[in-house]
Enzyme design. Structure first.
Site: not given
Ligand code: GLP
Length: 261
Positions: A68, A137, A139, A144
């Site tokens: 990413d 979280d 990811h 996400e």
């Protein structure tokens, strides 16, 4: 089930992961490495550099694809993932810069950069071994919660939690970009072997959901349960909430040598 290896230290975990990466190159000199950023894999890249230097491994044909990149950071920004990969992978390990790729976070190319990246990965023959960290979280890459489990490389909006977590690398949260471009969960799942690392108590919720929770877009890392070859290497703190942690330890202790990782 994914293989879960619980070790005492980050050093042991990253050494194990580094050996997996180098072993792929021993077997296939033009191996394709899937690269992650964040603090989690930093020590692994150091170990890879040491093994490559000590054992004189030829890495001239190795290709790399990062997961990413932030969208809109100015060229050369110290916290861009392009800069991270250049420092930790290209310069430190010695990979050929022409063989290392990141999705473009340049606004000019956003309409096509996701599809272009998918084409490049395919043309390289796909990723042989992918390193992953996990966000608090859940990811993976920058997928996400709510990301399609079949998604491909595309633009995403970061959650406030991720921006907050990553603000430690910037002067303030306002400097953390709102958008990013990331390999999709479907893209990541195409890698032939996935190695996921996590350290510390603050990753324990994400790990228990990924390994023992339901497979759900609400917890993107849980997609790995559908992959046939996943190795999860965690320290005791990150493993602390796993219901079957004593079984994972028992299984690893009794793992036949011939099986490999
Ligand atoms: C970052 C990256 C992920 C990484 C995760 C965890 O935002 N996009 O690839 O796994 O968040 O970061 P860290 O390793 O610093 O805890």
């Amino acid at each position: 089930m994914a293989e879960v290896i619980i070790v005492h230290s980050k050093n042991d975990a990253t050494k194990l992961a580094a050996n997996i990466f180098v072993d792929v190159v021993r077997q296939k000199p033009n191996a394709v490495w899937g690269l992650a950023t964040g603090s989690t894999p930093v020590m692994m890249y150091k170990h890879i550099a040491n093994i490559v230097a000590n054992d004189k491994i030829d890495i001239s044909q190795v290709q790399g694809f990062a997961l990413d990149e932030y969208v809109g950071l100015p060229k050369g920004h110290p916290e861009s993932y392009t800069n991270f990969i250049s420092k930790n992978v290209i310069k430190q390990i010695g990979l050929n810069p022409r063989k290392v790729h990141l999705p473009s976070g340049d606004m000019k190319y956003l309409a096509t950069s996701g599809d272009d990246y998918e084409v490049k990965i395919k043309a390289a023959g796909g990723v042989d071994v992918q390193i992953l960290g996990v966000g608090t979280d859940g990811h993976i890459g920058f997928n996400e919660p709510g990301s399609s489990l079949a998604s491909r490389t595309r633009i995403k909006t970061l959650t406030e939690q991720t921006r907050e977590d990553n603000s430690r690398f910037f002067n303030s949260i306002d400097e953390v970009p709102i958008h990013c471009i990331t390999q999709g969960i479907g893209t990541i799942m195409d890698a032939r072997h996935i190695v996921l690392l996590a350290f510390g108590e603050n990753k324990s919720d994400a790990i228990v959901k990924a390994v023992e929770g339901s497979v759900t877009a609400a917890s993107p890392a849980s997609a790995i349960q559908l992959h046939p070859h996943v190795t999860i290497i965690v320290d005791d703190a990150a493993a602390s909430k796993l219901r079957y942690r004593s079984y994972y330890k028992w299984a690893y202790l009794n793992k036949p040598k011939w099986q490999g990782i």
